[in-house]
Every structure is written in C-alpha cells, then in structure tokens.
Motif scaffolding. Structure first.
Motif, short mmCIF file in Angstrom:
data_model
loop_
_atom_site.label_atom_id
_atom_site.label_comp_id
_atom_site.label_asym_id
_atom_site.label_seq_id
_atom_site.Cartn_x
_atom_site.Cartn_y
_atom_site.Cartn_z
N GLN A 222 0.83 -1.21 0.00
CA GLN A 222 0.00 0.00 0.00
C GLN A 222 0.86 1.26 0.00
O GLN A 222 0.48 2.27 -0.60
CB GLN A 222 -0.94 -0.03 1.21
N SER A 226 1.44 3.75 -3.46
CA SER A 226 0.55 4.88 -3.16
C SER A 226 0.59 5.96 -4.22
O SER A 226 -0.36 6.72 -4.38
CB SER A 226 0.93 5.48 -1.80
N THR A 229 -0.88 3.23 -8.37
CA THR A 229 -1.65 2.10 -7.87
C THR A 229 -2.08 1.18 -9.01
O THR A 229 -2.76 1.62 -9.94
CB THR A 229 -2.90 2.58 -7.12
#
Length: 366
Positions: A222, A226, A229
């Motif tokens: 994640q 970021s 994506t």
C-alpha cells in the motif's frame, strides 16, 4: 700616461671594464632576479587577501571581474587561475563542503538518537517524521529510507543517517524539507529499485526473517504503490486476506511487480503454464470465480429490475383505469345508487306489515 689614464677610467678603460668577468656575473644576476620576480608573480596567492591584492594590480579594464573572484567564504577557490585544473579544485571544494556537512549532521543526528544507544529508533523516527510534517506511511518516507540505505524499518544507524544526509547535501530539517520533492521524483524514476528495496526493508533481520509476514507485506504494498496504484491491487489484498496467506516470499514479491506490469486487468493474457508461483494461479482462479459471480448477480439484478418495472407499469395502468371508471358518467355506479335507494323502501313496507298485525297475548309471548 697610458697607465694613469686607464686607472682613472678613460673611455678606453671603461670599455675594457665592461668585459671583465665580474661585470658579466653581475649581468647574469640581474637576469636571474628578473626571472624570479616574474615567477613570483605567477604564484597562486595563499590567502583571500593576497588574491585581492594580486587582482588589484592587474591591467584589467575598470569594471572587469578579477580572475580570483570565485573564492568562497571558506577560502576555497572555485575558479582556478592559470596552471591549476578546475577538476582538482572541484574535488577540493566537495571535500571541504562534505567535512562541513558532516560536522552539522552530527548535531542533526543527535536530536533524534536514543540516549542508551547510537541509533535512531521508533520514537526518534516518529519525531523525525513529525518535524518533516509527513506520515511514516507515506511514500516519501520510504524514499528517504531508500536514499539512506536503511537496513530495517523504524531505525537509522549513525552511518546510514550521516551518509544519507551528505548524499542529499542536507544538514537540517529545513534543508531536508527543500530536498524532499526532488528525492520523491528520483525514487519514482528508480521505482523498480525502490520496490525491491522495500521487501528487504520490511524484514526483521534481527529475528532472521526471510519472508514478510502477510500483514507487513500488505502494508508495504500500500505504501510503495501509493503514487502508482495497479488496477488489481485491491483484489490482490482481498484475496490474501480471504486465503489467510501467512507470508510473502521474495520471489512472490518481485513477481507481483512483473504481474502488474504485464498482465491485463481482466487477466485475459495470463498463462498458468508459465513459471508463475502457485499463489498467482490461485489468485487468477479466485478472481475469475468472483467475476463470474458478479456477472450473474448483475444479470439477476437486471431481471429483477425489469420485473419491478413491469409491475410498476401495470399498477400505474390499473390506477388509471380506476380513475377513468370513477369519472365516467355511464359507469355502473348509478345502478348501485338506485339499489341502495330502493333498499330503505322495502324495509319500510316490511315494517308497515308488522305494525298492521293486531297485538295479542300470543304475539307478545311469541
């Protein structure tokens, strides 16, 4: 007379004196002195003040810049005079600046290091990120760790911190804040290197880990994605949680980047006969099953929606028919009104018949 004239310095004697060895020696000495003066003039000045004096004696036009005007405040000449290469001076300039930075970085490091050890640990990293006004889970913090070549999360050694700051040419929070945008762009340009670094960075080497715990790997994915994506990242994370995968190997970590770069969003070009880790085969099967269910659910929902629409149309048409029937003057309601109006008349006749009978004791008993 001739001897007296030569002793007193007649013209003939003077000419003879110019040729004596002593005078020849004196002439050579004068030439050597001139050469020494010229050589001294070409020497590089030792200090900034000497350089300014030397520059003031040159024959440059008024307003022309001195050839020694490139001196820095630390006495390091940036523009080399004749006889010295710019490359050697540039190296010297970097060495002096590096020494100056290293001294300031020592103080910078001391603001966050632990008292009981020579490292910045979790609490110090939190204060460091707070001073930078960034969240520890932001991509730029990962980029900073990559630039510092940090070995473990939530820890900076003195060497990592010092060398990282020197490579960025920063020695304070203010200068580091100015460098963060260019650092982030550098990390995005070298995204593949940062991605591979993230796996090693997430490992707990003190515990001898060789695979990332699944929850750590998900958090790291994640963060690293970021800024860029992938389309299937959300489904991939859901699959890992549903499947209760315990750990992510280095091979799986690296192959996921290859997977996102080369496999279509609908997985139409995925070939399970290729050398994919088995986890990817399971994910593709899971995703296709999920997609089929969603398509069937969508069709069923559409059918239900169509049925509801038809029912609504029928109800609306029925209401319209009722309204038309109520408003029509030729409706059957008039006959109903007539029947209702006649009903009381029939009841009154019956009541009259009952009242016409004489009242007797039998009737009373009955």
């Amino acid at each position: 007379m001739g001897n007296i004239g030569s002793c007193c310095g007649t013209s003939e004697g003077t000419e003879n004196r110019k040729m004596v060895p002593a005078d020849l020696h004196s002439s050579g000495a004068q030439q050597n002195k001139k050469a020494a003066v010229q050589q001294k003039g070409n020497r590089r000045p030792d200090t900034l003040q000497c350089a300014e004096n030397a520059a003031s004696t040159t024959a440059n036009p008024v307003g022309a810049s001195s050839k020694y005007s490139g001196f820095s405040l630390h006495g390091v000449q940036k523009t080399s005079p004749v006889g010295y290469s710019n490359e050697s001076l540039s190296t010297q300039d970097k060495a002096v600046r590096g020494k100056f930075l290293a001294k300031n970085v020592v103080t910078f490091f001391g603001r966050y290091k632990e008292k009981h050890c020579d490292e910045i640990l979790e609490e110090g990293v939190a204060r460091f990120c707070s001073d930078l006004n960034v969240d520890p889970a932001e991509f730029v913090v990962l980029a900073l760790a990559w630039k510092f070549k940090a070995a473990t999360m939530c820890k900076f050694t003195r060497e990592e911190f010092t060398q990282g700051c020197i490579s960025l040419q920063v020695d304070s929070i203010e200068s580091l804040l100015d460098a963060l945008p260019s650092l982030e762009n550098e990390a995005l340009t070298n995204f593949r290197d940062v991605y591979k670094f993230a796996f090693q960075f997430g490992l707990d080497t003190d515990q001898g880990q060789r695979t990332l715990p699944c929850e750590v790997a998900i958090g790291m994915w994640q963060v690293v994605f970021s800024k860029q994506t992938p389309a299937l990242l959300s489904e991939w994370i859901t699959f890992l949680n549903v499947s209760k995968v315990r750990g992510i190997s280095r091979d799986t970590w690296n192959m996921f980047l290859h997977f996102t770069d080369n496999i279509a969003t609908d997985l139409s070009n995925y070939d399970d006969s290729e050398a994919w880790p088995s986890l990817f085969d399971d994910f593709v099967e899971y995703y296709r099953t999920l997609t089929d269910k969603q398509e069937k659910s969508g069709e069923s929902s559409q059918q239900d929606s169509d049925s509801a629409s038809d029912l609504k149309v029928n109800e609306e048409s029925g209401e319209k028919e009722e309204n038309v029937a109520l408003e029509s003057p030729h409706s059957d309601s008039s006959s109903d009104i007539v029947e209702v109006a006649m009903a009381p008349t029939q009841n009154e006749d019956e009541m009259e018949c009952v009242q016409s009978e004489p009242v007797t004791s039998d009737n009373l008993h009955s």
